[in-house]
Design an enzyme around this catalytic site. Structure first.
Site, PDB file in Angstrom:
ATOM      1  N   GLY A  13       0.822  -1.217   0.000  1.00 33.47           N
ATOM      2  CA  GLY A  13       0.000   0.000   0.000  1.00 33.47           C
ATOM      3  C   GLY A  13       0.850   1.258   0.000  1.00 33.47           C
ATOM      4  O   GLY A  13       0.534   2.232   0.681  1.00 33.47           O
ATOM      5  N   THR A  15       2.705   4.160  -2.785  1.00 34.37           N
ATOM      6  CA  THR A  15       2.131   4.912  -3.907  1.00 34.37           C
ATOM      7  C   THR A  15       1.661   3.950  -4.995  1.00 34.37           C
ATOM      8  O   THR A  15       0.572   4.103  -5.554  1.00 34.37           O
ATOM      9  CB  THR A  15       3.186   5.876  -4.509  1.00 34.37           C
ATOM     10  OG1 THR A  15       3.923   6.460  -3.439  1.00 34.37           O
ATOM     11  CG2 THR A  15       2.547   6.973  -5.305  1.00 34.37           C
ATOM     12  N   ALA A  16       2.488   2.931  -5.288  1.00 27.51           N
ATOM     13  CA  ALA A  16       2.128   2.002  -6.375  1.00 27.51           C
ATOM     14  C   ALA A  16       0.846   1.238  -6.038  1.00 27.51           C
ATOM     15  O   ALA A  16      -0.051   1.104  -6.871  1.00 27.51           O
ATOM     16  CB  ALA A  16       3.278   1.034  -6.634  1.00 27.51           C
ATOM     17  N   GLU A  49       8.769  12.407  -4.747  1.00 23.88           N
ATOM     18  CA  GLU A  49       8.174  13.737  -4.583  1.00 23.88           C
ATOM     19  C   GLU A  49       8.032  14.531  -5.865  1.00 23.88           C
ATOM     20  O   GLU A  49       7.257  15.456  -5.926  1.00 23.88           O
ATOM     21  CB  GLU A  49       8.998  14.529  -3.571  1.00 23.88           C
ATOM     22  CG  GLU A  49       8.931  13.859  -2.209  1.00 23.88           C
ATOM     23  CD  GLU A  49       9.645  14.602  -1.124  1.00 23.88           C
ATOM     24  OE1 GLU A  49      10.639  15.272  -1.449  1.00 23.88           O
ATOM     25  OE2 GLU A  49       9.215  14.509   0.026  1.00 23.88           O
ATOM     26  N   LYS A  78       5.450  22.196 -10.757  1.00 21.66           N
ATOM     27  CA  LYS A  78       6.762  21.923 -11.341  1.00 21.66           C
ATOM     28  C   LYS A  78       6.703  22.210 -12.841  1.00 21.66           C
ATOM     29  O   LYS A  78       5.864  21.648 -13.538  1.00 21.66           O
ATOM     30  CB  LYS A  78       7.125  20.454 -11.086  1.00 21.66           C
ATOM     31  CG  LYS A  78       8.398  20.016 -11.774  1.00 21.66           C
ATOM     32  CD  LYS A  78       8.725  18.560 -11.482  1.00 21.66           C
ATOM     33  CE  LYS A  78       9.877  18.082 -12.324  1.00 21.66           C
ATOM     34  NZ  LYS A  78      10.100  16.641 -12.224  1.00 21.66           N
ATOM     35  N   VAL A 186       2.318  -9.948   5.133  1.00 22.76           N
ATOM     36  CA  VAL A 186       2.307 -11.161   4.310  1.00 22.76           C
ATOM     37  C   VAL A 186       3.561 -11.963   4.644  1.00 22.76           C
ATOM     38  O   VAL A 186       4.678 -11.443   4.599  1.00 22.76           O
ATOM     39  CB  VAL A 186       2.304 -10.792   2.806  1.00 22.76           C
ATOM     40  CG1 VAL A 186       2.437 -12.031   1.942  1.00 22.76           C
ATOM     41  CG2 VAL A 186       1.029 -10.034   2.453  1.00 22.76           C
ATOM     42  N   ILE A 346       7.068   7.327 -10.442  1.00 29.68           N
ATOM     43  CA  ILE A 346       5.610   7.353 -10.273  1.00 29.68           C
ATOM     44  C   ILE A 346       4.957   7.281 -11.652  1.00 29.68           C
ATOM     45  O   ILE A 346       3.931   6.628 -11.840  1.00 29.68           O
ATOM     46  CB  ILE A 346       5.160   8.592  -9.458  1.00 29.68           C
ATOM     47  CG1 ILE A 346       5.655   8.429  -8.009  1.00 29.68           C
ATOM     48  CG2 ILE A 346       3.647   8.774  -9.501  1.00 29.68           C
ATOM     49  CD1 ILE A 346       5.373   9.600  -7.100  1.00 29.68           C
TER      50      ILE A 346
HETATM   51  P1  FAD Z   1       6.894   1.231  -1.223  1.00 33.60           P
HETATM   52  O1  FAD Z   1       6.710   2.682  -0.995  1.00 33.60           O
HETATM   53  O2  FAD Z   1       8.148   0.614  -0.673  1.00 33.60           O
HETATM   54  O3  FAD Z   1       5.636   0.479  -0.639  1.00 33.60           O
HETATM   55  C1  FAD Z   1       5.663  -0.909  -0.380  1.00 33.60           C
HETATM   56  C2  FAD Z   1       4.407  -1.336   0.332  1.00 33.60           C
HETATM   57  O4  FAD Z   1       4.435  -2.735   0.501  1.00 33.60           O
HETATM   58  C3  FAD Z   1       4.209  -0.736   1.729  1.00 33.60           C
HETATM   59  O5  FAD Z   1       2.861  -0.395   1.905  1.00 33.60           O
HETATM   60  C4  FAD Z   1       4.563  -1.890   2.663  1.00 33.60           C
HETATM   61  O6  FAD Z   1       3.866  -1.815   3.897  1.00 33.60           O
HETATM   62  C5  FAD Z   1       4.090  -3.060   1.822  1.00 33.60           C
HETATM   63  N1  FAD Z   1       4.730  -4.318   2.174  1.00 33.60           N
HETATM   64  C6  FAD Z   1       6.018  -4.691   1.967  1.00 33.60           C
HETATM   65  N2  FAD Z   1       6.242  -5.926   2.461  1.00 33.60           N
HETATM   66  C7  FAD Z   1       5.053  -6.337   2.973  1.00 33.60           C
HETATM   67  C8  FAD Z   1       4.629  -7.527   3.645  1.00 33.60           C
HETATM   68  N3  FAD Z   1       5.471  -8.526   3.897  1.00 33.60           N
HETATM   69  N4  FAD Z   1       3.349  -7.592   4.033  1.00 33.60           N
HETATM   70  C9  FAD Z   1       2.463  -6.591   3.815  1.00 33.60           C
HETATM   71  N5  FAD Z   1       2.808  -5.449   3.190  1.00 33.60           N
HETATM   72  C10 FAD Z   1       4.095  -5.335   2.790  1.00 33.60           C
HETATM   73  N6  FAD Z   1       9.488   8.579  -7.784  1.00 33.60           N
HETATM   74  C11 FAD Z   1       9.115   9.659  -8.468  1.00 33.60           C
HETATM   75  O7  FAD Z   1       8.219   9.579  -9.308  1.00 33.60           O
HETATM   76  N7  FAD Z   1       9.698  10.864  -8.214  1.00 33.60           N
HETATM   77  C12 FAD Z   1      10.700  11.011  -7.332  1.00 33.60           C
HETATM   78  O8  FAD Z   1      11.184  12.130  -7.131  1.00 33.60           O
HETATM   79  C13 FAD Z   1      11.168   9.865  -6.658  1.00 33.60           C
HETATM   80  N8  FAD Z   1      12.204   9.932  -5.790  1.00 33.60           N
HETATM   81  C14 FAD Z   1      12.681   8.775  -5.237  1.00 33.60           C
HETATM   82  C15 FAD Z   1      13.847   8.800  -4.469  1.00 33.60           C
HETATM   83  C16 FAD Z   1      14.369   7.625  -3.930  1.00 33.60           C
HETATM   84  C17 FAD Z   1      15.651   7.657  -3.163  1.00 33.60           C
HETATM   85  C18 FAD Z   1      13.688   6.401  -4.123  1.00 33.60           C
HETATM   86  C19 FAD Z   1      14.221   5.131  -3.526  1.00 33.60           C
HETATM   87  C20 FAD Z   1      12.526   6.375  -4.853  1.00 33.60           C
HETATM   88  C21 FAD Z   1      12.040   7.550  -5.434  1.00 33.60           C
HETATM   89  N9  FAD Z   1      10.903   7.526  -6.242  1.00 33.60           N
HETATM   90  C22 FAD Z   1      10.516   8.644  -6.904  1.00 33.60           C
HETATM   91  C23 FAD Z   1      10.184   6.291  -6.415  1.00 33.60           C
HETATM   92  C24 FAD Z   1       8.932   6.294  -5.595  1.00 33.60           C
HETATM   93  O9  FAD Z   1       9.229   6.541  -4.241  1.00 33.60           O
HETATM   94  C25 FAD Z   1       8.282   4.923  -5.741  1.00 33.60           C
HETATM   95  O10 FAD Z   1       8.287   4.518  -7.069  1.00 33.60           O
HETATM   96  C26 FAD Z   1       6.872   4.976  -5.367  1.00 33.60           C
HETATM   97  O11 FAD Z   1       6.734   5.555  -4.101  1.00 33.60           O
HETATM   98  C27 FAD Z   1       6.309   3.592  -5.371  1.00 33.60           C
HETATM   99  O12 FAD Z   1       6.808   2.852  -4.327  1.00 33.60           O
HETATM  100  P2  FAD Z   1       6.117   1.458  -4.031  1.00 33.60           P
HETATM  101  O13 FAD Z   1       4.708   1.713  -3.689  1.00 33.60           O
HETATM  102  O14 FAD Z   1       6.436   0.560  -5.164  1.00 33.60           O
HETATM  103  O15 FAD Z   1       6.922   0.864  -2.783  1.00 33.60           O
END
Ligand code: FAD
Length: 498
Positions: A13, A15-16, A49, A78, A186, A346
């Site tokens: 849960g 952003t993705a 961000e 932006k 999980v 994103i």
């Molecule tokens: P996460 O935010 O890691 O979410 C993972 C989710 O999975 C969480 O809800 C967690 O609770 C859940 N989860 C994990 N394991 C389990 C489990 N075992 N059981 C239950 N739940 C679990 N993107 C941009 O577009 N612009 C930017 O400027 C930008 N800057 C960034 C800078 C950095 C340094 C990084 C690392 C990333 C950046 N990103 C940026 C990328 C952006 O942060 C991510 O692509 C976006 O937030 C999506 O993340 P996510 O949802 O895939 O993963």
């Protein structure tokens, strides 16, 4: 007979996860049960961000009001990214969104501009871009399409957002649309005989079954990696940065309508102004710099008081060998990662969702659909990868082993071909529906000092005086337009202050 899916399970849960949940709930109109499981024990990355303009289409799909969204996410506008010290220390240029000049019926604007530039006559490229001129003046307004051909009708914007607040905001939307959320960690997944995932098991002992699983579990890649053992293709020989140290700081006196990316000896630093704070991060190669030194460099280069201790994040540039494997589709960090130099993560979530909607499966999980989905994902990420590599490679910096490596590294053939073409004739080849436009490539190529040997022969078909008048006129109109725009801070105060 075709059997449609009943249940989609989203693991994660961040952003993705919430973007996927909200979009699928919207397009399936309640016909498919959408379940999302996330764990409050496992933090999201929460530093995404900086965005690109396509996010506005995603918000529109969900029927989100832009001012309300901006208040909810403490967002600012932006207009592009300012790159400092990339081609050489002291250099500064913008990658501004939108057009530069106008396309004539025959040639792209830059061919005429290039002809004048090569004759030593053309001024600043960015003076012909409304986005760039407004960004430099720290001004902003939304495009006013009622103004016809005015540059004020051509302003293109994206946002700086607090990504954690965005996920929370989308959660409200998704739950209103019927998404069922389960809180829980999980532990593992159970497989069917054909190797597809049948269910995920939570620490509570509960099992959640589904037919299609979306892995949004972040870098862990719980299903795509840990369960299905889908391999990972590493790109660190081209994108050597593998860590980021991040820290928020107090807002500066001015709200900048652009992201700033400043090159450092072993990577680069971002500065992203939100309404309530400034986001800062230093992306670096752990081979070239230790964590303490990277954090100290970041802390020395803040323009406001730090609001927390610096936090180090590790990542591996690259992508899953298949982002869709069996009945699991990886979206977000679980599918791969490229550093946020052009704010693409994103957006990649958004385009993966669009592709998933296009190739939404039935229970047959047709291999031809899956193969095409993976082919399109590969194409998209490779072209973005090339664009990022260009920023590192196109430099004369020789102040560190890191930059010497980047300047001399081998390039992917696809990027090498683009560079050869530009160097020979000032042409820019854009293939298929790759993300970055000719104008995007132009700004980085020119901004980082790569000069073509020739210009388009047909640019010589017009008299020089005619091109000169046209360029003068374009600049003058843009200057007048920018003078009419409010400051970025005033625009936010008037329309979307949190
Ligand atoms: P996460 O935010 O890691 O979410 C993972 C989710 O999975 C969480 O809800 C967690 O609770 C859940 N989860 C994990 N394991 C389990 C489990 N075992 N059981 C239950 N739940 C679990 N993107 C941009 O577009 N612009 C930017 O400027 C930008 N800057 C960034 C800078 C950095 C340094 C990084 C690392 C990333 C950046 N990103 C940026 C990328 C952006 O942060 C991510 O692509 C976006 O937030 C999506 O993340 P996510 O949802 O895939 O993963």
């Amino acid at each position: 007979m075709q059997q449609n899916l009943d249940t989609v399970v989203i693991v994660g849960g961040g952003t993705a996860g919430w973007m996927t949940a909200a979009a699928l709930a919207k397009v399936t109109h309640g016909r498919v049960t959408i379940k999302l499981v996330e764990s409050e024990e496992i933090a999201t990355v929460g530093v995404g961000e900086s965005t690109i303009p396509m996010i506005r289409h995603f918000n529109q799909l969900l029927g989100i009001d832009e001012n309300e969204f901006m208040r909810a996410t403490q967002a600012t506008f932006k207009l592009g990214i300012e790159f400092r010290d990339w081609g050489a220390i002291g250099d500064r240029y913008l990658h501004a969104f939108g057009q530069i000049g106008h396309r004539s019926t025959t040639l792209a604007f830059h061919h005429y501009w290039l002809r004048m530039h090569q004759a030593g006559l053309a001024p600043d490229l960015w003076a012909h871009s409304i986005n760039a001129a407004a960004a430099r003046a720290h001004r902003f307004m939304r495009a006013d399409t009622s103004l016809g051909h005015s540059p004020l009708a051509e302003i293109v914007h994206a946002f700086h957002i607090d990504a954690s607040l965005y996920a929370r905001y989308l959660r409200r939307h998704a739950e209103k649309l019927g998404v069922q959320r389960t809180e829980g960690r999980v532990l593992d997944a159970q497989l069917q005989e054909n190797g597809h995932v049948r269910s995920v098991r939570l620490a509570s002992g509960a099992q959640i079954e589904g037919e299609l699983f979306i892995d949004c579990s972040g870098f862990r890649g719980l299903l795509i990696g840990q369960t299905l053992k889908t391999g990972y293709e590493h790109w660190n020989h081209w994108l050597p940065c593998d860590r980021a140290v991040v820290v928020p700081s107090a807002s500066g006196p001015d709200l900048l309508p652009f992201t700033r990316a400043t090159a450092r000896p072993a990577g680069w630093q971002w500065r992203i102004g939100l309404q309530h704070r400034t986001g800062n991060g230093h992306v670096y190669s752990s081979q070239a710099m230790g964590d303490d030194e990277a954090a100290a460099l970041l802390m020395r280069n803040l323009d406001g008081e730090a609001l927390a201790e610096p936090r180090v994040l590790r990542f591996e540039s690259g992508r899953r060998r298949k982002v869709w494997n069996r009945n699991v589709v990886a979206i977000g960090l679980a599918s791969g990662f490229m550093e946020p130099l052009e704010s693409t993560s994103i957006h990649l979530v958004q385009s993966a969702i669009a592709r998933l909607i296009q190739f939404f499966p039935d229970q047959g999980f047709n291999p031809a659909d899956i193969a095409e989905f993976n082919r399109q994902s590969d194409f998209e990420t490779e072209r973005i990868r090339d664009f990022l590599i260009l920023h590192y490679h196109a430099t004369t910096r020789s102040d560190s082993a890191f930059w010497n490596h980047c300047r001399n590294m081998d390039l992917p053939d696809t990027l090498r071909d683009k560079l050869d073409l530009w160097r020979a004739s000032g042409r820019i080849a854009r293939h298929g529906d790759e993300l970055f436009s000719e104008v995007g490539w132009l700004q980085v190529l020119h901004g980082q000092g790569i000069r073509p040997a020739a210009h388009h022969p047909l640019a010589d078909a017009l008299p020089q005086s005619e091109i000169n008048d046209y360029l003068d006129d374009t600049r003058a109109v843009i200057q007048r337009c920018v003078a009419q725009m409010p400051s970025h801070a005033d625009f936010i105060q008037a329309h979307c202050a949190a």
